[in-house]
Enzyme design. Structure first.
Site, mmCIF file in Angstrom:
data_model
loop_
_atom_site.group_PDB
_atom_site.id
_atom_site.type_symbol
_atom_site.label_atom_id
_atom_site.label_comp_id
_atom_site.label_asym_id
_atom_site.label_seq_id
_atom_site.Cartn_x
_atom_site.Cartn_y
_atom_site.Cartn_z
ATOM 1 N N TYR A 149 0.836 -1.203 0.000
ATOM 2 C CA TYR A 149 0.000 0.000 0.000
ATOM 3 C C TYR A 149 0.869 1.251 0.000
ATOM 4 C CZ TYR A 149 -3.600 3.318 1.555
ATOM 5 O OH TYR A 149 -4.459 4.381 1.657
ATOM 6 N N LYS A 153 1.141 4.108 -3.018
ATOM 7 C CA LYS A 153 0.848 5.517 -2.770
ATOM 8 C C LYS A 153 2.082 6.387 -3.016
ATOM 9 C CE LYS A 153 -3.511 5.310 -1.592
ATOM 10 N NZ LYS A 153 -4.548 5.868 -2.489
#
Length: 247
Positions: A149, A153
């Site tokens: 994640y 990002k």
């Protein structure tokens, strides 16, 4: 400060629930003609019941080709919010390739794909536009068990900078927002459930305002960046973390 989007057409990805749903509803309230994109028809149907005038698009953003086919039919877009995201919580050395691929496909590649389609149309029309990428505080700090994640990002953050640089001359502004954990959303609850015992309390203790952001905090920041009130802001990364990074 009165923000209006009358005459503007907005696309929000991941609009079926959580932050994306809040953003789309507020854009519609502020006069924008809205297109809601989600992979779940049930969520789109319930959203349309709440905001009858919206257009809905059901597509799995992980499917690059299907996404392009779906978006080529929706017409002009003036405002884009790349909000769709999924999370995988696992230790770095145990993260499987399939899980990494899924997170990158939705959190990064989809934003690349959608932005490319929308920005090309914006450039061709010559009227400018605004794009906001919903990133995360996880892209800027080392969050244990969030390797896929955080990496996705982080890639989105780099993409934001490149887009701002290349698209700025076409009067297209590109910015990002970086919320801390938003516990009121389904994804926030899911991520919090995987945290080690005491981690949530520790994160909260590091936030000077002594609270996590809520959906409205993120919605208000996104709408400001989309609006003409932010006409000189391009390429910024706006933390929505109550001062977490400062501390």
């Amino acid at each position: 400060m009165n923000i209006r989007f009358d005459g503007k057409r907005a696309l929000v990805t991941g609009a079926g629930r959580g932050i994306g749903r809040g953003i789309l509803k507020k854009l519609a309230e502020c006069g924008a003609e809205c297109v809601a994109l989600s992979k779940t028809q049930e969520n789109l149907d319930s959203l349309k019941n709440e905001v009858p005038g919206i257009q809905t698009v059901m597509v799995d953003l992980a499917d690059w080709t299907a996404t392009r086919h779906a978006l080529e039919k929706i017409g002009k877009i003036d405002l884009l919010v790349n909000n769709a995201a999924i999370v995988n919580v696992s230790p770095f050395i145990e993260t499987a390739k399939d899980d990494l691929d899924k997170v990158l496909d939705v959190n990064f590649k989809a934003a690349f794909n959608v932005s490319q389609i929308v920005a090309r149309s914006m450039v061709e029309r010559g009227n400018g536009g605004a794009i906001v990428n919903v990133s995360s505080v996880a892209s800027r700090i080392g969050c244990s068990n969030m390797a896929s994640y955080s990496s996705a990002k982080g890639a989105m953050d780099s993409l934001t900078q490149v887009m701002a640089t290349e698209l700025g001359p076409h009067k297209i502004r590109v910015n990002s927002v970086h919320p801390h954990l938003v516990p009121s959303t389904d994804m926030g609850k899911s991520a919090a459930g995987f945290l080690p015992l005491g981690a949530l309390e520790y994160y909260l203790s590091r936030i000077p305002l002594n609270r996590f952001p809520d959906v409205e905090d993120v919605v208000n920041a996104v709408l400001f960046l989309l609006s003409d009130k932010a006409s000189s802001l391009n390429g910024i990364a706006l933390p929505i973390d109550g001062g977490f990074e400062a501390n």
